[in-house]
Design a protein around this motif. Structure first.
Motif, PDB file in Angstrom:
ATOM      1  N   GLY A   1       0.987  -1.124  -0.209  1.00 33.76           N
ATOM      2  CA  GLY A   1       0.054  -0.092   0.062  1.00 33.76           C
ATOM      3  C   GLY A   1       1.038   1.231   0.044  1.00 33.76           C
ATOM      4  N   ARG A   2       1.759   1.198   0.801  1.00 35.38           N
ATOM      5  CA  ARG A   2       2.815   2.394   0.776  1.00 35.38           C
ATOM      6  C   ARG A   2       3.607   2.533  -0.513  1.00 35.38           C
ATOM      7  NH1 ARG A   2       5.190   2.725   7.045  1.00 35.38           N
ATOM      8  NH2 ARG A   2       3.305   2.234   8.248  1.00 35.38           N
ATOM      9  N   LEU A   3       3.988   1.644  -1.281  1.00 29.60           N
ATOM     10  CA  LEU A   3       4.923   1.621  -2.189  1.00 29.60           C
ATOM     11  C   LEU A   3       3.695   2.199  -3.227  1.00 29.60           C
ATOM     12  CD1 LEU A   3       6.490  -1.999  -2.500  1.00 29.60           C
ATOM     13  CD2 LEU A   3       7.542   0.569  -2.258  1.00 29.60           C
ATOM     14  N   ASN A   4       2.501   2.060  -3.432  1.00 28.41           N
ATOM     15  CA  ASN A   4       1.630   2.341  -4.551  1.00 28.41           C
ATOM     16  C   ASN A   4       1.506   3.862  -4.289  1.00 28.41           C
ATOM     17  OD1 ASN A   4       0.355   0.552  -5.988  1.00 28.41           O
ATOM     18  ND2 ASN A   4      -0.548  -0.665  -4.461  1.00 28.41           N
ATOM     19  N   GLU A   5       1.829   4.379  -3.153  1.00 26.99           N
ATOM     20  CA  GLU A   5       1.538   5.965  -2.936  1.00 26.99           C
ATOM     21  C   GLU A   5       2.850   6.737  -3.378  1.00 26.99           C
ATOM     22  OE1 GLU A   5       0.584   5.971   1.114  1.00 26.99           O
ATOM     23  OE2 GLU A   5      -1.375   5.429   1.132  1.00 26.99           O
ATOM     24  N   CYS A   6       3.902   5.847  -3.515  1.00 25.62           N
ATOM     25  CA  CYS A   6       5.144   6.589  -3.789  1.00 25.62           C
ATOM     26  C   CYS A   6       5.471   6.768  -5.449  1.00 25.62           C
ATOM     27  CB  CYS A   6       6.270   5.780  -3.150  1.00 25.62           C
ATOM     28  SG  CYS A   6       6.395   5.791  -1.435  1.00 25.62           S
ATOM     29  N   VAL A   7       4.675   6.112  -6.188  1.00 24.79           N
ATOM     30  CA  VAL A   7       4.989   6.011  -7.586  1.00 24.79           C
ATOM     31  C   VAL A   7       3.655   6.378  -8.348  1.00 24.79           C
ATOM     32  CG1 VAL A   7       6.650   4.278  -7.177  1.00 24.79           C
ATOM     33  CG2 VAL A   7       4.283   3.703  -7.867  1.00 24.79           C
ATOM     34  N   ARG A   8       4.019   6.971  -9.701  1.00 27.58           N
ATOM     35  CA  ARG A   8       3.081   7.208 -10.747  1.00 27.58           C
ATOM     36  C   ARG A   8       2.139   6.147 -11.065  1.00 27.58           C
ATOM     37  NH1 ARG A   8       7.462   9.493 -14.597  1.00 27.58           N
ATOM     38  NH2 ARG A   8       7.902   7.317 -14.154  1.00 27.58           N
ATOM     39  N   THR A   9       0.966   6.409 -11.455  1.00 28.18           N
ATOM     40  CA  THR A   9      -0.098   5.426 -11.870  1.00 28.18           C
ATOM     41  C   THR A   9       0.587   4.690 -13.015  1.00 28.18           C
ATOM     42  OG1 THR A   9      -1.315   7.030 -13.327  1.00 28.18           O
ATOM     43  CG2 THR A   9      -2.012   6.667 -11.166  1.00 28.18           C
ATOM     44  N   THR A  10       1.461   5.402 -14.011  1.00 32.93           N
ATOM     45  CA  THR A  10       2.272   4.755 -15.084  1.00 32.93           C
ATOM     46  C   THR A  10       3.282   3.776 -14.858  1.00 32.93           C
ATOM     47  OG1 THR A  10       3.538   6.841 -15.205  1.00 32.93           O
ATOM     48  CG2 THR A  10       1.387   6.609 -16.579  1.00 32.93           C
ATOM     49  N   ASP A  11       3.779   3.721 -13.500  1.00 30.87           N
ATOM     50  CA  ASP A  11       4.923   2.877 -12.970  1.00 30.87           C
ATOM     51  C   ASP A  11       4.221   1.555 -12.621  1.00 30.87           C
ATOM     52  OD1 ASP A  11       6.704   4.967 -13.539  1.00 30.87           O
ATOM     53  OD2 ASP A  11       6.149   5.911 -11.500  1.00 30.87           O
ATOM     54  N   THR A  12       5.079   0.622 -12.427  1.00 24.86           N
ATOM     55  CA  THR A  12       4.554  -0.820 -12.192  1.00 24.86           C
ATOM     56  C   THR A  12       5.211  -1.261 -10.985  1.00 24.86           C
ATOM     57  OG1 THR A  12       4.172  -1.494 -14.576  1.00 24.86           O
ATOM     58  CG2 THR A  12       4.452  -3.258 -12.860  1.00 24.86           C
ATOM     59  N   ILE A  13       4.487  -1.606  -9.900  1.00 26.71           N
ATOM     60  CA  ILE A  13       5.204  -2.530  -8.597  1.00 26.71           C
ATOM     61  C   ILE A  13       4.760  -3.673  -8.810  1.00 26.71           C
ATOM     62  CG2 ILE A  13       5.224  -2.289  -6.156  1.00 26.71           C
ATOM     63  CD1 ILE A  13       3.875   0.469  -6.260  1.00 26.71           C
ATOM     64  N   CYS A  14       5.978  -4.505  -8.553  1.00 34.54           N
ATOM     65  CA  CYS A  14       5.571  -5.959  -8.726  1.00 34.54           C
ATOM     66  C   CYS A  14       6.263  -6.402  -7.291  1.00 34.54           C
ATOM     67  CB  CYS A  14       6.568  -6.669  -9.799  1.00 34.54           C
ATOM     68  SG  CYS A  14       6.936  -8.186  -9.758  1.00 34.54           S
TER      69      CYS A  14
END
Length: 601
Positions: free
Chosen positions: A230-243
């Motif tokens: 959840g915290r990672l999602n708040e740190c990047v743009r919507t165009t980026d990918t968190i895996c």
């Protein structure tokens, strides 16, 4: 008047009237039968299964598809409880699912079947189904029962979409998994080539997550990973990918950056966000993160090279003290190869028994006499010579060798002490550092008892040092019970690096503690830093309030020793008193001809 004609009234023949009524009834019955047959044909022709019930949820009808999917014939199913014919379970939990017909009647509305609803067929086989249940009303609006309409969900668009999502996402965090990352990374490489721009890969590893997961359990570990996501999602743009790459490793694809500093800025933002405390159930947890960065095209132009180099940079971040980010450089590959070689050598060293121990004395400040010592692990690498634990223990941790090495140190310490005692030495208690993974092992007391029994050592000559942070992560009934059992055996329990963690008096009262070892970082600066001096004083008072011995580690000057004495500290350890000694040199301090075990600088 003459005889006239008589008037007659026509009365229909009763038989003819009955025949006409019967004909109308037959026509109505025929029409009704035709309608029923038409309904039957219609229901049997559709691709969905249809089951109806009465008000008591007893089966009143199954169409042909329902017979096929449930395995029940309509004749056999009539009058039976719906839950017997249509047995449903939750596909995720495998628990019995609420039957929708009863709910449809109670709520008097159409309701959908639960997601992942599995039908247990008459032969015991399972079938994933989906659709809905509705109440049945007569023409006056009175509730008469319910109808359930369902179908095999394996080939439905909804199910296909769900399966596609599951194939590309991590079940725990719902982040993209390696498969989707590979697709996104391939797309990013294609776009970067076409438009001549760069992108970045961030490889993240949570420091000490394994300690938390092993000490507090997987439920807390899983909840922590979800919070991290959840915290990672708040740190990047919507165009980026968190895996979620697996375990406690994550990869962030920054799809387009202008310069390397942009990636470093995002990495620092992530480090800061993930370092904030986590409230997981009734635990307040703190973790740090190591981040490695690789850039396209500087550090690779294909997926494998970019991921491998980001992973290498992350490993370098761990070697550099953790809780930092490192940009990949070519020199790091040489370090990674070296560490892989060290890992293989460590495996052999443990099997060949080529590790050894040094011992650093601890004194009683008031008398200057040695009262105990700390066992320190050493290793002489075949390729790099003598290595300090800080250089090879991270490699051991990465290779899963910490627990076997920990038990080796325990066994060797006990063996040495008993051997010296048999030689006539006046031995002192020796402390051994314990990992949280060892302390979570329920068999630890039995294994320690076996070592003591095998060597013949008196238990009170063994002290187990647990770091303050590990102690807080171990705050579970099972771990407290393990430490209490060890303490009942006569083994001393010490908190190591006290003051460097987040322990509270409330927590510490739960543990059977004999000693607290003050963290060296505060001792180093206490004479030049008023806050550190006050903190040291508070820690000493804290230990005294707990009625335990307080040992200051990292003493390097006489002035430091004098200050600690004036504050009432019980003991000290450090280079000013004695450097770590080989087993042979330490044995000299235990000689029977020495009137006392006093050290002099």
């Amino acid at each position: 008047m003459g005889q006239g004609a008589t008037g007659h009234i026509h009365v229909p023949d009763e038989a003819a009237a009955q025949e006409e009524a019967d004909a109308r009834l037959r026509d109505a019955e025929a029409a009704l039968q035709a309608a029923k047959e038409w309904a039957q044909v219609t229901l049997n022709s559709i691709g969905d299964a249809v089951v109806t019930t009465d008000l008591e949820s007893r089966v009143t009808y199954l169409n042909r598809m329902a017979e096929t999917l449930t395995g029940w014939s309509c004749v056999d199913a009539l009058g039976k409880p719906l839950v017997q014919v249509l047995t449903l379970i939750d596909g995720q939990t495998l628990q019995t699912a609420a039957n929708p017909a009863q709910r449809a009647m109670e709520e008097n509305r159409t309701v959908g079947l639960a997601m992942d609803c599995v039908l247990i067929r008459k032969d015991g086989s399972q079938l994933l189904i989906e659709d809905s249940a509705s109440p049945i009303h007569d023409r006056d609006g009175c509730l008469k029962g319910a109808v359930i309409v369902f179908h095999d969900a394996h080939h439905s668009p909804t199910h296909s979409s769900k399966l596609a999502y599951q194939a590309q996402h991590d079940a725990l965090t719902e982040l993209p998994n390696r498969i989707l990352l590979s697709e996104r990374l391939s797309q990013a490489i294609g776009l970067a080539k076409r438009h001549q721009h760069q992108f970045a890969l961030l490889y993240l590893d949570l420091d000490d997550f394994k300690t938390i997961n092993d000490s507090l359990g997987h439920a807390i570990g899983d909840a922590l990973l979800q919070s991290v996501a959840g915290r990672l999602n708040e740190c990047v743009r919507t165009t980026d990918t968190i895996c979620r790459q697996g375990g406690d490793e994550f990869v962030v694809l920054l799809s387009e950056i202008e310069k390397s500093q942009d990636a470093a800025r995002i990495a620092e933002k992530i480090l800061s966000a993930l370092a904030e405390p986590y409230q997981i159930f009734d635990h307040e947890l703190r973790i740090t993160t190591s981040v490695g960065i690789s850039l396209y095209p500087d550090h690779g132009t294909d997926e494998h090279t970019l991921l491998n180099n980001a992973d290498t940079a992350m490993y370098h971040a761990k070697k550099s003290g953790r809780n930092n980010c490192q940009l990949f450089s070519a020199e790091m590959n040489a370090l990674k190869a070296q560490n892989n070689n060290l890992g293989s050598q460590l495996h052999l060293a443990l099997k060949a028994d080529t590790l050894f121990l040094d011992f650093q004395p601890r004194i009683d400040i008031a008398t200057g006499y040695m009262v105990s010592a700390e066992a320190l692990l050493r290793w002489r690498s075949p390729t790099q010579g003598l290595m300090q634990p800080s250089a090879f223990l991270p490699v051991a941790e990465a290779r899963g060798l910490m627990v076997p090495i920990g038990y080796w140190v325990l066994g060797e310490t006990c063996r040495r002490l008993q051997a010296w005692r048999r030689e006539g030495g006046d031995i002192v208690p020796i402390s051994v550092n314990m990992s949280a993974m060892q302390l979570r092992d329920k068999t630890l007391p039995a294994r320690v008892a076996e070592i003591l029994n095998k060597t013949g050592l008196d238990p009170h000559f063994l002290e187990l040092d647990v770091s303050e942070n590990s102690l807080m992560h171990l705050h579970t009934d099972a771990s407290i019970s393990t430490l209490a059992e060890l303490n009942r055996m006569g083994i001393r329990i010490a908190i190591d690096d006290f003051g460097d963690g987040s322990a509270s008096l409330k927590h510490l009262h739960c543990f059977p503690i004999d000693t607290v070892n003050l963290a060296p970082c505060f001792v180093h600066d206490m004479l030049n830093n008023r806050e550190d001096a006050m903190f040291i004083k508070a820690l000493i008072n804290f230990g005294q309030n707990l009625a335990v011995r307080v040992i200051a580690k990292g003493v390097e000057t006489q002035a430091q020793l004098n200050h600690l004495e004036s504050e009432g500290c019980d003991g000290a350890q450090g280079f000013w008193l004695s450097k770590p000694l080989s087993a042979t040199n330490f044995r000299v301090l235990l000689g029977p001809d020495r009137p006392a075990l006093q050290l002099s600088h």
